[in-house]
Motif scaffolding. Structure first.
Motif, mmCIF file in Angstrom:
data_model
loop_
_atom_site.group_PDB
_atom_site.id
_atom_site.type_symbol
_atom_site.label_atom_id
_atom_site.label_comp_id
_atom_site.label_asym_id
_atom_site.label_seq_id
_atom_site.Cartn_x
_atom_site.Cartn_y
_atom_site.Cartn_z
ATOM 1 N N ALA A 64 10.225 1.872 -8.005
ATOM 2 C CA ALA A 64 9.279 2.623 -8.859
ATOM 3 C C ALA A 64 7.902 2.415 -8.019
ATOM 4 N N LEU A 65 7.764 1.455 -7.476
ATOM 5 C CA LEU A 65 6.586 1.442 -6.235
ATOM 6 C C LEU A 65 6.561 2.478 -5.339
ATOM 7 N N TYR A 66 7.808 2.677 -4.762
ATOM 8 C CA TYR A 66 8.015 3.671 -3.783
ATOM 9 C C TYR A 66 7.792 5.143 -4.180
ATOM 10 N N LEU A 68 5.984 5.820 -6.949
ATOM 11 C CA LEU A 68 4.309 5.677 -7.344
ATOM 12 C C LEU A 68 3.815 6.209 -6.037
ATOM 13 N N ALA A 69 4.005 5.580 -4.905
ATOM 14 C CA ALA A 69 3.347 6.067 -3.873
ATOM 15 C C ALA A 69 3.476 7.315 -3.370
ATOM 16 N N VAL A 70 4.731 8.012 -3.685
ATOM 17 C CA VAL A 70 4.954 9.321 -3.264
ATOM 18 C C VAL A 70 4.124 10.328 -4.145
ATOM 19 N N ALA A 71 4.120 9.921 -5.533
ATOM 20 C CA ALA A 71 3.412 10.557 -6.364
ATOM 21 C C ALA A 71 1.819 10.840 -6.046
ATOM 22 N N GLN A 72 1.287 9.491 -5.750
ATOM 23 C CA GLN A 72 -0.029 9.213 -5.388
ATOM 24 C C GLN A 72 -0.435 10.089 -4.079
ATOM 25 N N TYR A 73 0.675 10.325 -3.194
ATOM 26 C CA TYR A 73 0.491 10.969 -2.037
ATOM 27 C C TYR A 73 0.350 12.500 -2.227
ATOM 28 N N LYS A 96 12.626 0.952 5.096
ATOM 29 C CA LYS A 96 12.154 2.287 5.950
ATOM 30 C C LYS A 96 11.723 3.372 5.317
ATOM 31 N N PRO A 97 11.859 3.899 4.132
ATOM 32 C CA PRO A 97 11.258 5.020 3.444
ATOM 33 C C PRO A 97 9.649 4.808 3.373
ATOM 34 N N ALA A 98 9.490 3.305 2.890
ATOM 35 C CA ALA A 98 8.300 3.051 2.811
ATOM 36 C C ALA A 98 7.507 2.929 3.978
ATOM 37 N N LEU A 99 7.980 2.405 4.953
ATOM 38 C CA LEU A 99 7.283 2.545 6.068
ATOM 39 C C LEU A 99 6.815 3.986 6.727
ATOM 40 N N ASP A 100 7.945 4.692 6.495
ATOM 41 C CA ASP A 100 7.552 6.043 7.062
ATOM 42 C C ASP A 100 6.607 6.902 6.138
ATOM 43 N N LEU A 101 6.565 6.679 4.927
ATOM 44 C CA LEU A 101 5.371 7.238 4.182
ATOM 45 C C LEU A 101 4.083 6.605 4.544
#
Length: 142
Positions: A64-66, A68-73, A96-101
């Motif tokens: 959900a946090l990941y 959520l960050a994608v949507a905010q981006y 890794k996906p969170a670090l890349d984002l």
């Protein structure tokens, strides 16, 4: 399947789950996931609201946090996205996906900062140029 069709199916499944209570969290997540990949900003915002609710559930918190960050981006809410990723990385520092984002967001923020600085500097230079021209005209008059 088209994104709109997928969204309609996810929406129907979510509202059915609201009535029955069956697999509500999973259906809510799927619906939110579909929403955040739409082009309409209102749909993305609805997805954000659902993901914020899901982030309170321990078993779904990371995903959900990941997303959520994608949507905010996607809505160019870079500082919020960065803060959301900070929460996620506190739980899962090697995600890794969170670090890349996060790296992508940092790049955008640096780029925007450089553009903002250039615009600001250009504005200051233009104002200084106008002031010099006005000063020169006043000196010529005297």
């Amino acid at each position: 399947m088209e994104p709109k069709e997928e969204l309609q199916r996810a929406r129907a499944a979510y509202f059915t789950a609201l009535e029955t209570g069956e697999e509500l969290e999973n259906k809510k997540f799927t619906y939110a996931w579909c929403l955040i990949y739409m082009k309409d900003h209102e749909e993305i915002r609805t997805g954000i609201t659902l993901l914020q609710e899901l982030a309170e559930i321990k078993s779904l918190q990371r995903e959900a946090l990941y997303y959520l960050a994608v949507a905010q981006y996607r809505l160019e809410m870079y500082m919020l996205a960065r803060n959301t990723l900070k929460q996620l990385l506190a739980i899962d520092p090697n995600n890794k996906p969170a670090l890349d984002l996060k790296a992508l967001i940092e790049h955008v923020l640096r780029k925007e900062g450089a553009i903002g600085l250039a615009v600001f500097s250009g504005g200051v230079a233009a104002a200084a140029g106008v002031a010099l021209a006005v000063g020169a005209a006043l000196v010529k008059r005297r």
